[in-house]
Design a protein around this motif. Structure first.
Motif, PDB file in Angstrom:
ATOM      1  N   PHE A  74       0.825  -1.210   0.000  1.00  3.17           N
ATOM      2  CA  PHE A  74       0.000   0.000   0.000  1.00  3.17           C
ATOM      3  C   PHE A  74       0.861   1.263   0.000  1.00  3.17           C
ATOM      4  CE2 PHE A  74       1.084   0.236   4.436  1.00  3.17           C
ATOM      5  CZ  PHE A  74       0.790   1.534   4.854  1.00  3.17           C
ATOM      6  N   VAL A  75       0.250   2.385  -0.346  1.00  4.46           N
ATOM      7  CA  VAL A  75       0.931   3.682  -0.349  1.00  4.46           C
ATOM      8  C   VAL A  75       0.059   4.694   0.371  1.00  4.46           C
ATOM      9  CG1 VAL A  75       1.827   5.590  -1.739  1.00  4.46           C
ATOM     10  CG2 VAL A  75       2.132   3.227  -2.516  1.00  4.46           C
ATOM     11  N   ARG A  76       0.644   5.429   1.294  1.00  3.12           N
ATOM     12  CA  ARG A  76      -0.043   6.544   1.957  1.00  3.12           C
ATOM     13  C   ARG A  76       0.944   7.684   2.107  1.00  3.12           C
ATOM     14  NH1 ARG A  76      -1.988  10.788   3.495  1.00  3.12           N
ATOM     15  NH2 ARG A  76      -3.192  11.080   5.420  1.00  3.12           N
ATOM     16  N   ASN A  77       0.740   8.738   1.337  1.00  4.05           N
ATOM     17  CA  ASN A  77       1.580   9.924   1.438  1.00  4.05           C
ATOM     18  C   ASN A  77       0.767  11.074   2.017  1.00  4.05           C
ATOM     19  OD1 ASN A  77       3.747   8.605   0.281  1.00  4.05           O
ATOM     20  ND2 ASN A  77       3.321   9.345  -1.778  1.00  4.05           N
ATOM     21  N   ASN A  78       1.351  11.832   2.933  1.00  2.00           N
ATOM     22  CA  ASN A  78       0.704  13.030   3.451  1.00  2.00           C
ATOM     23  C   ASN A  78       0.892  14.218   2.528  1.00  2.00           C
ATOM     24  OD1 ASN A  78      -0.524  12.761   6.333  1.00  2.00           O
ATOM     25  ND2 ASN A  78       1.353  11.549   6.425  1.00  2.00           N
ATOM     26  N   LEU A  79       1.966  14.208   1.750  1.00  2.00           N
ATOM     27  CA  LEU A  79       2.270  15.272   0.797  1.00  2.00           C
ATOM     28  C   LEU A  79       2.764  14.619  -0.491  1.00  2.00           C
ATOM     29  CD1 LEU A  79       4.244  17.665   3.199  1.00  2.00           C
ATOM     30  CD2 LEU A  79       1.941  18.064   2.302  1.00  2.00           C
ATOM     31  N   PRO A  80       2.765  15.347  -1.600  1.00  2.00           N
ATOM     32  CA  PRO A  80       3.300  14.776  -2.841  1.00  2.00           C
ATOM     33  C   PRO A  80       4.759  14.358  -2.683  1.00  2.00           C
ATOM     34  CG  PRO A  80       2.045  16.751  -3.325  1.00  2.00           C
ATOM     35  CD  PRO A  80       2.173  16.694  -1.827  1.00  2.00           C
ATOM     36  N   MET A  81       5.135  13.327  -3.437  1.00  2.00           N
ATOM     37  CA  MET A  81       6.506  12.817  -3.367  1.00  2.00           C
ATOM     38  C   MET A  81       7.507  13.852  -3.893  1.00  2.00           C
ATOM     39  SD  MET A  81       6.241   8.908  -4.719  1.00  2.00           S
ATOM     40  CE  MET A  81       5.545   9.386  -6.303  1.00  2.00           C
ATOM     41  N   PRO A  82       8.731  13.827  -3.385  1.00  2.00           N
ATOM     42  CA  PRO A  82       9.801  14.603  -4.013  1.00  2.00           C
ATOM     43  C   PRO A  82      10.053  14.105  -5.436  1.00  2.00           C
ATOM     44  CG  PRO A  82      10.445  13.843  -1.821  1.00  2.00           C
ATOM     45  CD  PRO A  82       9.179  13.124  -2.179  1.00  2.00           C
ATOM     46  N   GLU A  83      10.780  14.871  -6.204  1.00  2.00           N
ATOM     47  CA  GLU A  83      11.074  14.483  -7.580  1.00  2.00           C
ATOM     48  C   GLU A  83      12.004  13.275  -7.621  1.00  2.00           C
ATOM     49  OE1 GLU A  83      12.598  17.834  -9.665  1.00  2.00           O
ATOM     50  OE2 GLU A  83      10.777  19.028  -9.406  1.00  2.00           O
ATOM     51  N   SER A  84      11.895  12.519  -8.709  1.00  2.00           N
ATOM     52  CA  SER A  84      12.633  11.261  -8.823  1.00  2.00           C
ATOM     53  C   SER A  84      14.144  11.463  -8.898  1.00  2.00           C
ATOM     54  CB  SER A  84      12.162  10.486 -10.050  1.00  2.00           C
ATOM     55  OG  SER A  84      12.340  11.249 -11.228  1.00  2.00           O
ATOM     56  N   ARG A  85      14.597  12.669  -9.145  1.00  2.00           N
ATOM     57  CA  ARG A  85      16.042  12.905  -9.238  1.00  2.00           C
ATOM     58  C   ARG A  85      16.761  12.590  -7.920  1.00  2.00           C
ATOM     59  NH1 ARG A  85      16.904  17.834  -6.780  1.00  2.00           N
ATOM     60  NH2 ARG A  85      15.073  19.211  -6.630  1.00  2.00           N
ATOM     61  N   ILE A  86      16.025  12.561  -6.810  1.00  2.00           N
ATOM     62  CA  ILE A  86      16.703  12.306  -5.531  1.00  2.00           C
ATOM     63  C   ILE A  86      17.159  10.853  -5.416  1.00  2.00           C
ATOM     64  CG2 ILE A  86      15.363  14.124  -4.414  1.00  2.00           C
ATOM     65  CD1 ILE A  86      13.849  11.932  -2.896  1.00  2.00           C
ATOM     66  N   VAL A  87      16.639   9.976  -6.272  1.00  2.00           N
ATOM     67  CA  VAL A  87      17.107   8.590  -6.244  1.00  2.00           C
ATOM     68  C   VAL A  87      18.003   8.277  -7.435  1.00  2.00           C
ATOM     69  CG1 VAL A  87      15.182   7.712  -4.884  1.00  2.00           C
ATOM     70  CG2 VAL A  87      14.980   7.799  -7.383  1.00  2.00           C
ATOM     71  N   ALA A  88      18.379   9.311  -8.199  1.00  2.00           N
ATOM     72  CA  ALA A  88      19.270   9.089  -9.341  1.00  2.00           C
ATOM     73  C   ALA A  88      20.649   8.640  -8.865  1.00  2.00           C
ATOM     74  CB  ALA A  88      19.374  10.350 -10.186  1.00  2.00           C
ATOM     75  N   ASP A  89      21.138   9.252  -7.799  1.00  2.00           N
ATOM     76  CA  ASP A  89      22.388   8.832  -7.162  1.00  2.00           C
ATOM     77  C   ASP A  89      22.132   8.800  -5.666  1.00  2.00           C
ATOM     78  OD1 ASP A  89      24.920   8.284  -6.279  1.00  2.00           O
ATOM     79  OD2 ASP A  89      25.922   9.715  -7.618  1.00  2.00           O
ATOM     80  N   ARG A  90      21.635   7.682  -5.197  1.00  2.00           N
ATOM     81  CA  ARG A  90      21.145   7.562  -3.832  1.00  2.00           C
ATOM     82  C   ARG A  90      22.212   7.860  -2.784  1.00  2.00           C
ATOM     83  NH1 ARG A  90      16.507   4.237  -3.288  1.00  2.00           N
ATOM     84  NH2 ARG A  90      15.556   3.754  -5.306  1.00  2.00           N
ATOM     85  N   ASP A  91      23.434   7.466  -3.064  1.00  2.00           N
ATOM     86  CA  ASP A  91      24.490   7.601  -2.060  1.00  2.00           C
ATOM     87  C   ASP A  91      24.793   9.053  -1.711  1.00  2.00           C
ATOM     88  OD1 ASP A  91      24.696   4.910  -1.809  1.00  2.00           O
ATOM     89  OD2 ASP A  91      26.566   4.698  -2.934  1.00  2.00           O
ATOM     90  N   LEU A  92      24.360   9.994  -2.544  1.00  2.00           N
ATOM     91  CA  LEU A  92      24.606  11.412  -2.274  1.00  2.00           C
ATOM     92  C   LEU A  92      23.598  11.995  -1.288  1.00  2.00           C
ATOM     93  CD1 LEU A  92      25.515  12.748  -5.843  1.00  2.00           C
ATOM     94  CD2 LEU A  92      27.063  12.041  -4.000  1.00  2.00           C
ATOM     95  N   TRP A  93      22.502  11.295  -1.043  1.00  2.00           N
ATOM     96  CA  TRP A  93      21.482  11.810  -0.125  1.00  2.00           C
ATOM     97  C   TRP A  93      22.090  11.975   1.268  1.00  2.00           C
ATOM     98  CZ3 TRP A  93      16.592  13.580  -0.703  1.00  2.00           C
ATOM     99  CH2 TRP A  93      15.789  13.688   0.432  1.00  2.00           C
ATOM    100  N   THR A  94      21.837  13.115   1.888  1.00  3.27           N
ATOM    101  CA  THR A  94      22.414  13.386   3.204  1.00  3.27           C
ATOM    102  C   THR A  94      21.316  13.592   4.236  1.00  3.27           C
ATOM    103  OG1 THR A  94      22.577  15.766   2.761  1.00  3.27           O
ATOM    104  CG2 THR A  94      24.492  14.413   2.239  1.00  3.27           C
ATOM    105  N   VAL A  95      21.623  13.194   5.456  1.00  2.43           N
ATOM    106  CA  VAL A  95      20.724  13.376   6.589  1.00  2.43           C
ATOM    107  C   VAL A  95      21.450  14.221   7.621  1.00  2.43           C
ATOM    108  CG1 VAL A  95      19.380  12.243   8.392  1.00  2.43           C
ATOM    109  CG2 VAL A  95      19.669  11.126   6.162  1.00  2.43           C
ATOM    110  N   ALA A  96      20.858  15.341   7.998  1.00  2.00           N
ATOM    111  CA  ALA A  96      21.418  16.178   9.063  1.00  2.00           C
ATOM    112  C   ALA A  96      21.103  15.525  10.407  1.00  2.00           C
ATOM    113  CB  ALA A  96      20.834  17.580   8.999  1.00  2.00           C
ATOM    114  N   ILE A  97      22.113  15.375  11.248  1.00  2.00           N
ATOM    115  CA  ILE A  97      21.954  14.750  12.560  1.00  2.00           C
ATOM    116  C   ILE A  97      22.180  15.820  13.626  1.00  2.00           C
ATOM    117  CG2 ILE A  97      22.633  12.872  14.079  1.00  2.00           C
ATOM    118  CD1 ILE A  97      21.659  11.877  11.390  1.00  2.00           C
ATOM    119  N   GLU A  98      21.162  16.086  14.419  1.00  2.00           N
ATOM    120  CA  GLU A  98      21.252  17.092  15.475  1.00  2.00           C
ATOM    121  C   GLU A  98      21.177  16.426  16.841  1.00  2.00           C
ATOM    122  OE1 GLU A  98      18.266  20.063  14.937  1.00  2.00           O
ATOM    123  OE2 GLU A  98      18.755  20.413  12.821  1.00  2.00           O
TER     124      GLU A  98
END
Length: 513
Positions: A74-98
């Motif tokens: 199933f799929v349940r999104n609260n907002l529209p998905m980000p653009e597909s370019r964010i999975v073009a090079d997955r390893d570049l995705w960054t997470v800020a850790i606070e």
């Protein structure tokens, strides 16, 4: 009639097809619906919404094994998905850790490539929307009318949050929550705290159980399911499992966003949500039968192997009982297949000899803490958390007369689509000259204006968050309920609009369809 309408673009044609959905039999829609993400086939789902996407797995599609295929999840999104370019090079995705390194204001960042270099783990866990079972409530709560199909069980691979924080020097010792923020883009003019997906869970839960995951069932996490990286909160309702995670914080206070403070709170019908109401955290014990005979598939008399799923967040299942007569008598079902842990679901089965006639087949699960499903679940404002066994029963028809699994499609689908499109165009043209209070409310008066999020041709609005109302064609009752209660990321407008204003807004939207 304009030349544009006579020769519609692909985008326009798809909108027309979506707008005419209520006029065509479901089987014919499988031939005209747009392509769905992650190799999902329209025939396997009920599409409750297209923007943001809400897909419910058909009951008859669930298999007899313990893992739900990505293509049927199933799929349940609260907002529209980000653009597909964010999975073009997955390893570049960054997470800020606070909140790592023992100080509340310390911020680091880790790329997916760096997260993958940390010790990884794989767990099985159920994801279930808080509103799964909403369709069974009599008061028609706002939101997608999920039956049983807003749930699935998958294998998730990633890194534990405790490992992430230890890698960065440990979590701030004063922190009481782990807070995750999703990476959806918001349009200008929207206050982020009112719609942005940001959820907090108690820090002990976050560090003991939670993961940042990047694989689902051994495959790179699909965009529609939160890829490149999402939070997994095993045993908790789906809203806590934030997709497209861009920020992770060990925080002293929980998120101040609406989705945390007033949304996804269990409260009585008619009450506004606030922080005093229980948040939708742990999933209670639940089960249902998936077949055979789901989705109006008639069965022949004789022996049948009934099968279903059962789960209980953080606890696992002790046993499941099944009744072939609507709860008058019970038999112990067999748990089969591997036990994949306390947050996965267990598959169960029972051989039943079914005579000709109508049957209500129900299941009742008991978890390892001794908690069993109740027969009924009390109504609540948003239709959350339903686990009553009676409403989740499987109604089957047993007949000696073999019935077709599919109803006959309309003999001339193309003609029907064209006719429906012509009506839609005429009605929109007629509505386009209408102004007045309803239109002003839609475009500029309401806060935020409806047109910022929703598309409606008669208002000249092309929103990017909410559903396309020309395609959805909600009726007056559904619109009025959404305005009064809010739905998903949409706030309630009851306190800022008078009854005559609500009526004018509802009339404008319905007359524009």
């Amino acid at each position: 009639m304009s030349s544009t309408w006579k020769t519609p673009s692909r985008r326009r044609l798809l909108k027309v097809l979506a707008a005419t959905a209520v006029l065509l039999p479901q089987v014919s829609l499988s031939a005209v619906k747009r392509l769905l993400p992650a190799n999902k086939a329209p025939r396997d789902f009920i599409e409750h919404n297209d923007l943001p996407l809400a897909l419910e797995t058909l009951r008859s599609v669930y298999g007899q094994g313990p893992i739900t295929a990505i293509s049927q999840f199933f799929v349940r999104n609260n907002l529209p998905m980000p653009e597909s370019r964010i999975v073009a090079d997955r390893d570049l995705w960054t997470v800020a850790i606070e909140g790592a390194g023992q100080t509340a204001d310390h911020t680091s960042s880790l790329s997916l490539a760096e997260l993958k270099a940390l010790p990884t783990t794989t767990i099985a866990s159920v994801l279930q929307c808080s509103g799964n079972g909403r369709a069974f409530f009599d008061h028609s709560p706002s939101g997608s009318p999920w039956g049983v199909g807003a749930a699935g069980c998958a294998l998730w691979t990633g890194v534990k949050l405790s490992t992430v924080f230890e890698h960065l020097g440990g979590a701030n010792t004063e922190a009481r929550f782990i807070t995750a923020t999703g990476g959806e883009l918001l349009p200008d003019g929207i206050e982020p705290s009112s719609v942005a997906v940001e959820r907090s869970v108690p820090i002990d839960k976050g560090l003991d159980d939670c993961l940042l995951v990047w694989e689902m069932n051994g495959e790179p996490l699909p965009l529609v399911h939160g890829g490149p990286v999402r939070l997994l909160v095993p045993g908790y309702f789906g809203v806590n499992n934030v997709k497209w995670v861009k920020r992770l914080a060990a925080s002293v206070n929980e998120s101040g966003n609406k989705i945390q403070q007033s949304g996804y709170r269990m409260r009585a019908v008619g009450e506004s949500g606030n922080a005093s109401h229980p948040s939708m955290y742990r999933m209670p014990v639940k089960s249902w039968l998936n077949g055979p005979g789901a989705d109006r598939k008639t069965l022949p008399p004789g022996k049948h192997q009934l099968f279903g799923v059962a789960f209980s967040g953080e606890r696992g299942i002790d046993h499941v009982d099944v009744s072939l007569d609507g709860g008058a008598s019970w038999q112990r079902a067999s748990l089969y297949g591997p036990d994949l842990g306390p947050n996965a679901w267990r598959t169960f089965s029972l051989e039943a000899n079914l005579a000709e006639g109508d049957h209500l087949l129900v299941s009742k699960a008991t978890d390892t803490a001794g908690e069993s499903q109740p027969e009924h679940f009390p109504a609540n404002h948003r239709g959350y958390g339903h686990n009553g066994w009676r409403d989740h029963g499987l109604a089957v028809e047993v007949s000696t007369q073999a019935m077709s699994e599919h109803r006959t499609a309309m003999s001339n689908t193309d003609t029907s689509i064209a006719a429906a499109a012509g009506v839609s165009r005429t009605e929109i043209d007629r509505a386009s000259d209408k102004g007045g209070l309803g239109k002003r409310l839609f475009i500029e008066t309401a806060s935020p204006p409806c047109g910022v999020c929703h598309s409606l041709e008669a208002a000249g609005a092309k929103g990017v968050i909410g559903p396309d109302l020309d395609a959805l064609k909600p009726d007056a009752r559904r619109i009025r309920t959404a305005i009064a209660q809010g739905v998903g990321a949409m706030p309630a407008y009851a306190e800022q609009l008078t009854d005559p204003e609500v009526t004018a807004l509802v009339d404008f939207i319905t007359s524009s369809q």
